[in-house]
Design a protein around this motif. Structure first.
Motif, PDB file in Angstrom:
ATOM      1  N   LEU A 140      23.749 -19.645  57.028  1.00 48.98           N
ATOM      2  CA  LEU A 140      24.605 -18.744  57.814  1.00 48.98           C
ATOM      3  C   LEU A 140      24.391 -17.291  57.420  1.00 48.98           C
ATOM      4  CD1 LEU A 140      27.896 -20.845  57.917  1.00 48.98           C
ATOM      5  CD2 LEU A 140      26.256 -20.475  59.775  1.00 48.98           C
ATOM      6  N   ASP A 141      24.237 -17.025  56.130  1.00 46.23           N
ATOM      7  CA  ASP A 141      23.960 -15.657  55.680  1.00 46.23           C
ATOM      8  C   ASP A 141      22.627 -15.156  56.221  1.00 46.23           C
ATOM      9  OD1 ASP A 141      26.339 -15.508  54.306  1.00 46.23           O
ATOM     10  OD2 ASP A 141      25.448 -15.850  52.320  1.00 46.23           O
ATOM     11  N   CYS A 142      21.648 -16.044  56.270  1.00 44.63           N
ATOM     12  CA  CYS A 142      20.343 -15.676  56.822  1.00 44.63           C
ATOM     13  C   CYS A 142      20.469 -15.334  58.304  1.00 44.63           C
ATOM     14  CB  CYS A 142      19.337 -16.802  56.605  1.00 44.63           C
ATOM     15  SG  CYS A 142      17.669 -16.386  57.137  1.00 44.63           S
ATOM     16  N   ALA A 143      21.228 -16.145  59.035  1.00 48.01           N
ATOM     17  CA  ALA A 143      21.447 -15.866  60.463  1.00 48.01           C
ATOM     18  C   ALA A 143      22.154 -14.526  60.647  1.00 48.01           C
ATOM     19  CB  ALA A 143      22.260 -16.993  61.099  1.00 48.01           C
ATOM     20  N   ARG A 144      23.157 -14.267  59.798  1.00 45.05           N
ATOM     21  CA  ARG A 144      23.859 -12.974  59.876  1.00 45.05           C
ATOM     22  C   ARG A 144      22.897 -11.821  59.610  1.00 45.05           C
ATOM     23  NH1 ARG A 144      27.565 -15.897  56.623  1.00 45.05           N
ATOM     24  NH2 ARG A 144      29.196 -16.757  57.943  1.00 45.05           N
ATOM     25  N   HIS A 145      22.002 -12.024  58.637  1.00 47.31           N
ATOM     26  CA  HIS A 145      21.010 -10.985  58.325  1.00 47.31           C
ATOM     27  C   HIS A 145      20.114 -10.732  59.543  1.00 47.31           C
ATOM     28  CE1 HIS A 145      17.852  -8.725  56.389  1.00 47.31           C
ATOM     29  NE2 HIS A 145      16.982  -9.637  56.789  1.00 47.31           N
ATOM     30  N   CYS A 146      19.648 -11.803  60.182  1.00 49.91           N
ATOM     31  CA  CYS A 146      18.757 -11.653  61.334  1.00 49.91           C
ATOM     32  C   CYS A 146      19.454 -11.023  62.532  1.00 49.91           C
ATOM     33  CB  CYS A 146      18.166 -13.009  61.721  1.00 49.91           C
ATOM     34  SG  CYS A 146      16.968 -13.621  60.521  1.00 49.91           S
ATOM     35  N   LEU A 147      20.781 -11.119  62.564  1.00 51.17           N
ATOM     36  CA  LEU A 147      21.556 -10.544  63.668  1.00 51.17           C
ATOM     37  C   LEU A 147      22.299  -9.271  63.271  1.00 51.17           C
ATOM     38  CD1 LEU A 147      22.956 -13.881  65.127  1.00 51.17           C
ATOM     39  CD2 LEU A 147      21.075 -12.487  66.030  1.00 51.17           C
ATOM     40  N   SER A 148      21.992  -8.763  62.076  1.00 52.31           N
ATOM     41  CA  SER A 148      22.642  -7.533  61.618  1.00 52.31           C
ATOM     42  C   SER A 148      22.156  -6.351  62.464  1.00 52.31           C
ATOM     43  CB  SER A 148      22.305  -7.276  60.145  1.00 52.31           C
ATOM     44  OG  SER A 148      20.940  -6.899  60.010  1.00 52.31           O
ATOM     45  N   PRO A 149      22.918  -5.261  62.506  1.00 53.21           N
ATOM     46  CA  PRO A 149      22.488  -4.092  63.285  1.00 53.21           C
ATOM     47  C   PRO A 149      21.092  -3.587  62.888  1.00 53.21           C
ATOM     48  CG  PRO A 149      24.783  -3.854  62.651  1.00 53.21           C
ATOM     49  CD  PRO A 149      24.266  -5.069  61.939  1.00 53.21           C
ATOM     50  N   GLN A 150      20.773  -3.614  61.593  1.00 47.87           N
ATOM     51  CA  GLN A 150      19.456  -3.146  61.149  1.00 47.87           C
ATOM     52  C   GLN A 150      18.344  -4.047  61.683  1.00 47.87           C
ATOM     53  OE1 GLN A 150      22.006  -3.944  59.117  1.00 47.87           O
ATOM     54  NE2 GLN A 150      22.525  -2.126  57.942  1.00 47.87           N
ATOM     55  N   SER A 151      18.574  -5.351  61.608  1.00 55.16           N
ATOM     56  CA  SER A 151      17.571  -6.284  62.120  1.00 55.16           C
ATOM     57  C   SER A 151      17.446  -6.182  63.631  1.00 55.16           C
ATOM     58  CB  SER A 151      17.914  -7.721  61.721  1.00 55.16           C
ATOM     59  OG  SER A 151      17.799  -7.894  60.328  1.00 55.16           O
ATOM     60  N   LEU A 152      18.578  -6.096  64.320  1.00 56.71           N
ATOM     61  CA  LEU A 152      18.527  -5.987  65.781  1.00 56.71           C
ATOM     62  C   LEU A 152      17.801  -4.718  66.204  1.00 56.71           C
ATOM     63  CD1 LEU A 152      22.058  -7.297  66.808  1.00 56.71           C
ATOM     64  CD2 LEU A 152      19.847  -8.482  66.968  1.00 56.71           C
ATOM     65  N   ASP A 153      17.990  -3.625  65.462  1.00 53.15           N
ATOM     66  CA  ASP A 153      17.245  -2.403  65.759  1.00 53.15           C
ATOM     67  C   ASP A 153      15.746  -2.631  65.602  1.00 53.15           C
ATOM     68  OD1 ASP A 153      19.541  -1.006  66.327  1.00 53.15           O
ATOM     69  OD2 ASP A 153      19.640   0.014  64.379  1.00 53.15           O
ATOM     70  N   ARG A 154      15.364  -3.374  64.566  1.00 52.93           N
ATOM     71  CA  ARG A 154      13.944  -3.685  64.347  1.00 52.93           C
ATOM     72  C   ARG A 154      13.400  -4.516  65.502  1.00 52.93           C
ATOM     73  NH1 ARG A 154      13.310  -6.672  59.064  1.00 52.93           N
ATOM     74  NH2 ARG A 154      13.944  -4.665  58.267  1.00 52.93           N
ATOM     75  N   TRP A 155      14.160  -5.530  65.947  1.00 56.28           N
ATOM     76  CA  TRP A 155      13.688  -6.379  67.044  1.00 56.28           C
ATOM     77  C   TRP A 155      13.589  -5.561  68.342  1.00 56.28           C
ATOM     78  CZ3 TRP A 155      12.813  -8.672  63.021  1.00 56.28           C
ATOM     79  CH2 TRP A 155      13.649  -9.499  62.285  1.00 56.28           C
ATOM     80  N   ARG A 156      14.615  -4.734  68.592  1.00 52.74           N
ATOM     81  CA  ARG A 156      14.593  -3.897  69.808  1.00 52.74           C
ATOM     82  C   ARG A 156      13.399  -2.969  69.797  1.00 52.74           C
ATOM     83  NH1 ARG A 156      19.885  -2.821  68.616  1.00 52.74           N
ATOM     84  NH2 ARG A 156      21.228  -4.330  69.608  1.00 52.74           N
ATOM     85  N   GLY A 157      13.145  -2.347  68.647  1.00 48.00           N
ATOM     86  CA  GLY A 157      12.003  -1.437  68.520  1.00 48.00           C
ATOM     87  C   GLY A 157      10.698  -2.140  68.846  1.00 48.00           C
ATOM     88  N   PHE A 158      10.565  -3.351  68.389  1.00 45.28           N
ATOM     89  CA  PHE A 158       9.365  -4.129  68.683  1.00 45.28           C
ATOM     90  C   PHE A 158       9.206  -4.299  70.191  1.00 45.28           C
ATOM     91  CE2 PHE A 158       7.349  -8.122  69.751  1.00 45.28           C
ATOM     92  CZ  PHE A 158       6.173  -8.069  69.028  1.00 45.28           C
ATOM     93  N   PHE A 159      10.267  -4.712  70.874  1.00 48.56           N
ATOM     94  CA  PHE A 159      10.175  -4.969  72.310  1.00 48.56           C
ATOM     95  C   PHE A 159      10.037  -3.686  73.117  1.00 48.56           C
ATOM     96  CE2 PHE A 159      11.949  -9.045  70.944  1.00 48.56           C
ATOM     97  CZ  PHE A 159      11.009  -9.887  71.527  1.00 48.56           C
ATOM     98  N   GLU A 160      10.663  -2.617  72.655  1.00 46.85           N
ATOM     99  CA  GLU A 160      10.533  -1.348  73.383  1.00 46.85           C
ATOM    100  C   GLU A 160       9.099  -0.857  73.391  1.00 46.85           C
ATOM    101  OE1 GLU A 160      13.421   1.193  71.531  1.00 46.85           O
ATOM    102  OE2 GLU A 160      15.084   0.241  72.598  1.00 46.85           O
ATOM    103  N   THR A 161       8.370  -1.070  72.310  1.00 46.48           N
ATOM    104  CA  THR A 161       6.969  -0.625  72.271  1.00 46.48           C
ATOM    105  C   THR A 161       6.055  -1.525  73.087  1.00 46.48           C
ATOM    106  OG1 THR A 161       6.473  -1.858  70.245  1.00 46.48           O
ATOM    107  CG2 THR A 161       7.236   0.427  69.989  1.00 46.48           C
ATOM    108  N   ARG A 162       6.562  -2.654  73.532  1.00 49.52           N
ATOM    109  CA  ARG A 162       5.752  -3.604  74.298  1.00 49.52           C
ATOM    110  C   ARG A 162       6.374  -3.924  75.663  1.00 49.52           C
ATOM    111  NH1 ARG A 162       5.620  -3.990  69.186  1.00 49.52           N
ATOM    112  NH2 ARG A 162       3.735  -4.512  68.021  1.00 49.52           N
ATOM    113  N   GLU A 163       7.281  -3.079  76.113  1.00 49.83           N
ATOM    114  CA  GLU A 163       7.995  -3.425  77.349  1.00 49.83           C
ATOM    115  C   GLU A 163       7.088  -3.516  78.557  1.00 49.83           C
ATOM    116  OE1 GLU A 163      10.910  -0.533  78.754  1.00 49.83           O
ATOM    117  OE2 GLU A 163       9.988   0.906  77.409  1.00 49.83           O
TER     118      GLU A 163
END
Length: 119
Positions: A36-59
Motif C-alpha cells: 500500500l505504501d508503494c502504491a501511495r508512492h506511485c500515486l503521490s503528487p511527485q510521481s504523478l508529475d513525473r508520469w505526466r511529464g513523460f506523457f506530455e513529451t510524447r503526446e
C-alpha cells in the motif's frame, strides 16, 4: 524454548497454531502495508508529475490512435515501464527490498487473497 514441534512447554497444539497464525497475520499485515505504501508512492503528487511529464513529451504519439499499434507505441510503453521500475526500485531499495523480492511478496499476497474464503 520451543520443542521439536515448535511448541513451548505446556502449550497445546492449538495454542501453538494460534501463535504461528498470529505471527503470520502480523507479517502479512506488514507486507500489505509495504504494498500500500508503494502504491501511495506511485500515486503521490511527485510521481504523478513525473508520469505526466513523460506523457506530455510524447503526446503526439497519442493524437491519432489506429487499430494497429505502431512500433513507436511499443517503444513508449517500454520507456514508461522503465521509468516506473526505476522509481520503484529506488523507493524499495530505501526500505531494504529489491524488485524480485517485492514481486514475490505481491504474489504471495495475491495467492493468499485468492485462497481466502469469500465473505
Amino acid at each position: 524454548m520451543p520443542n521439536l514441534f515448535g511448541r513451548r512447554r505446556g502449550e497445546s497444539k492449538s495454542e501453538s497454531k494460534n501463535a504461528r497464525d498470529a505471527k503470520r497475520d502480523a507479517a502479512d499485515d506488514d507486507d500489505l502495508d509495504l504494498v500500500l505504501d508503494c502504491a501511495r508512492h506511485c500515486l503521490s503528487p511527485q510521481s504523478l508529475d513525473r508520469w505526466r511529464g513523460f506523457f506530455e513529451t510524447r503526446e503526439r504519439l497519442f493524437d491519432v490512435l489506429d487499430e494497429e499499434h505502431r512500433l513507436e507505441h511499443t517503444a513508449a510503453h517500454r520507456e514508461f515501464l522503465d521509468l516506473v521500475e526505476e522509481a520503484m526500485e529506488g523507493w524499495l531499495r530505501e526500505r531494504g527490498y529489491d524488485v524480485p523480492s517485492f514481486a514475490a511478496l505481491c504474489g504471495r499476497l495475491a495467492d493468499a487473497d485468492d485462497a481466502a474464503p469469500a465473505e
